[in-house]
Design an enzyme around this catalytic site. Structure first.
Site, short mmCIF file in Angstrom:
data_model
loop_
_atom_site.label_atom_id
_atom_site.label_comp_id
_atom_site.label_asym_id
_atom_site.label_seq_id
_atom_site.Cartn_x
_atom_site.Cartn_y
_atom_site.Cartn_z
N CYS A 68 52.03 27.20 160.70
CA CYS A 68 50.93 26.59 161.50
C CYS A 68 51.63 25.60 162.40
CB CYS A 68 50.08 25.58 160.48
SG CYS A 68 49.47 26.67 159.20
N ARG B 63 52.60 29.61 166.95
CA ARG B 63 52.77 29.37 165.45
C ARG B 63 51.74 29.70 164.62
NH1 ARG B 63 57.21 26.06 164.90
NH2 ARG B 63 56.64 25.78 162.84
N TRP C 191 47.69 29.43 160.89
CA TRP C 191 47.98 30.75 160.39
C TRP C 191 47.73 30.92 159.12
CZ3 TRP C 191 50.84 34.00 157.16
CH2 TRP C 191 50.82 35.46 157.33
N GLY D 298 52.75 24.68 155.80
CA GLY D 298 53.75 25.27 154.88
C GLY D 298 52.85 25.82 153.79
N GLU E 213 64.05 48.50 166.42
CA GLU E 213 63.61 47.32 167.28
C GLU E 213 62.41 47.76 168.19
OE1 GLU E 213 62.70 43.54 168.76
OE2 GLU E 213 63.49 44.61 166.77
N HIS F 173 63.42 66.12 156.53
CA HIS F 173 63.24 66.33 154.83
C HIS F 173 61.77 65.55 154.43
CE1 HIS F 173 67.27 67.17 154.70
NE2 HIS F 173 67.51 66.25 155.53
#
Ligand code: AGP
Length: 607
Positions: A2, A27, A74, A99, A477, A500
């Site tokens: 956040c 964020r 978030w 947090g 990436e 495979h």
């Protein structure tokens, strides 16, 4: 995770906080909210979704306020909705938080006699705890000190008490938090981007400290609640770092920043293109017999790519670990092992804890970090900064390449210090840094090529990226970039491993991108590509000019991307810039939110 911000001063707090929240939105963007002093009462306005929706809601509020706190979320505990959005108010206390409060259930059970909880969040419980401690201690600093003892987890909290509506208190542990003062304006924020339009000078709050802002003052207290003074830090970039500067997206701007980032690194660490520069600026690593590289996501991928360079040129054993796995695995301490931690944000919780684990085993730690004075940078024994500047787009581009360039330079230095190559050979490799700048500029000028290919494949439902050795690491990436921003299910796979099992997923028109940068494995990867073609795949070949010359008569591919030749240390960077463009344009044609992809956040500060 956040983003939090706090402001006291002479300006309209709502305006300052909203512009700060826009800068912090990378964020987390599930919901946002603000609390401000309105006629000495704390007014709270919250909104689900982007900050722009909160801004719309505020349009109807014309009150003038000089004190406020804000939050962009978030979601960790409780779905993204208005009730779970911050700020939370319990009793006479209002907070915003970044947090995770790990023991919030236990605290909730203790507090439920005194408080009713309306949200699913851990934060509301922390707010109740602070309110309770204040009701007991009747002293705010003592109350916060007590709450810090009770809380287990990571937090940056900004707190306003009803009986002191012009003052904001703050505490932190593990989650980042900076403070700043300019004339009568005082700020607190999760990172510098939120306040860069006001100042580039800031203080870092340490976990054992408390700070308060208000009435034109910024005061720090140590854990004995004594006032202390602190050293000031200066952010070397400018407000331009957090502006799009005319580009449609931050991601595109940050791809175009790559030559500047390479120049930053060359000018700082190897200005004379001489390995002696690297020895002076990076140090001596000849005592190490083993390297373990640790990171998450793209940082882990940079480590995977560098592994081949260290092993092949420096002839040293390299282990690459995902931080979330390294944290809980058995580690055999080895004093001749160097632990390299890679992180753009320098705040990724898993990587920070992996660092602390390595240090608790008395192992030497080197941080390759982008964000100045971030936690991992400060706690590593040694740090090499990536000098990529602020990276706003959630999908990393320039910072990943800065990490990879630093690792490539480190592998040249270690090859030299381990006498695997001599001074001339090392400087011959370093001379190609000039070519790296030229080749990268050619790729930027040639962006339409990648856009054309993207236009042909953006409707695909799935994709595969295959390669061998370092090429497989580059596929990792390239595939992550594609997944992150286009939401196409994409997988990177070692080319030789496909047959495979996974080749069963190949059907008519499945796009298989093959990355080939090494002569000695080119033919093998080409055979694997042809095995998929036999099952109906369409092929995008990504390779170097000299390898293309070798195979130009064998047109087994539908699309091709060719990068100019350069030595093995730097060719991976040019390949990845083309793959960043490919994923960018695929997401653009799909109309996705490129800078803020769903479910993601720029810095993952929780486990
Ligand atoms: C990459 O585009 C992602 N944003 C993500 O995988 C990122 O690399 C990872 O979360 C690590 O972040 P860090 O470099 O800040 O530690």
């Amino acid at each position: 995770m956040c983003g939090i911000i706090g402001y006291t001063g002479v300006n309209d707090a709502k305006k300052v906080i909203i512009s700060g929240l826009h800068a912090l939105e990378y964020r987390g963007y599930d919901s946002s909210g603000i609390a401000f002093n309105e006629n000495n009462k704390i007014k709270i306005i919250k909104s689900k979704g982007k900050v722009s929706l909160l801004e719309d809601k505020l349009k109807n509020n014309n009150s003038i306020s000089n004190v406020g706190i804000g939050h962009t979320r978030w979601a960790t505990h409780g779905e993204p909705n208005e009730i779970n959005a911050h700020p939370h108010k319990v009793g006479h206390t209002t907070v915003v938080h970044n947090g995770i409060i790990e023991n919030y259930i236990d605290l909730k059970n203790k507090l439920k006699e005194n408080y009713q909880f309306i949200s699913e969040t851990d934060t509301e419980v922390a707010c109740a705890l602070i309110d309770y401690c204040y009701s007991q201690k009747k002293d705010k600093l003592k109350a916060l000190q007590e709450a810090k003892k009770e809380i287990i987890g990571s937090y940056a909290l900004a707190i306003i008490f009803d009986d002191e509506p012009n003052v904001i208190y703050t505490i932190r542990k593990d989650s980042p938090l900076i403070l700043a003062k300019k004339n009568n304006d005082c700020f607190l924020a999760s990172d510098i981007a939120a306040i860069l339009s006001f100042t580039n000078k800031y203080y870092i709050l340490n976990p054992d400290e408390i700070a308060k802002i208000g009435n034109g003052k910024l005061i720090f207290y140590n854990d004995n609640l004594k006032e202390i003074t602190k050293d000031i830090n200066e952010y070397t970039g400018t407000i331009n770092d957090v502006m799009k500067n005319g580009y449609k997206h931050f991601m595109l701007k940050e791809i175009f920043d790559e030559p500047t980032v390479y120049n930053n690194i060359i000018n700082k660490y190897v200005p004379n293109y001489d390995v002696k520069d690297l020895e002076k600026n990076f140090g001596n690593f000849s005592k190490y017999e083993k390297i373990t590289i640790i990171g998450c996501g793209s940082a882990y991928h940079a480590g995977m790519a560098a592994k081949s360079l260290f092993e092949e040129y420096a002839n040293i054993e390299v282990n690459v670990e995902m931080a979330s796995e390294y944290r809980y695995k058995k580690v055999i301490p080895n004093s001749k092992e160097l632990i390299i931690l890679i992180s753009q944000s320098g705040e990724t919780a898993d990587t920070l804890e992996a660092l602390r684990k390595a240090k608790s085993n008395q192992m030497d730690t080197l941080g390759i970090i982008n964000v100045l004075s971030s936690s991992i940078a400060r706690e590593s024994d040694k740090v090499i900064y990536c000098l990529a500047g602020c990276e706003i787009a959630v999908a990393t581009t320039k910072a990943y390449l800065a990490q990879l360039l630093i690792l490539s330079l480190l592998s040249i230095l270690m090859a030299y210090q381990r006498k695997e190559i001599d001074n001339n050979q090392a400087n011959n490799y370093l001379k190609d840094l000039k070519l790296l700048l030229k080749n990268t500029q050619l790729i930027l000028d040639n962006k339409d090529t990648y856009e054309k290919i993207a236009k042909k494949v953006y409707q695909d439902k799935e994709m595969f990226f295959i390669g061998r050795n370092i090429d497989y690491a580059l596929c990792m990436e390239a595939s992550l970039k594609m997944k992150e921003i286009s939401y196409i299910h994409s997988e990177a796979y070692p080319a030789g491993e496909l047959k495979h099992g996974t080749i069963s997923l190949i059907e008519d028109n499945t796009l298989v991108t093959g990355i080939i940068t090494k002569q000695n494995i080119a033919a093998k990867t080409i055979s694997n590509l042809k095995e998929t073609k036999a099952r109906g795949s369409k092929i995008l070949l990504v390779t170097t000019n000299s390898l293309y010359q070798d195979y130009q008569n064998d047109k087994f591919y539908q699309e091709i991307i060719i990068v100019d030749d350069i030595n093995q240390f730097f060719v991976p960077l040019t390949i990845i810039t083309t793959m960043q463009f490919l994923s960018y344009y695929v997401a653009l044609y799909k109309g996705e939110d490129i800078d803020q992809p769903r479910n993601l956040a720029k810095s993952v500060t929780v486990e």
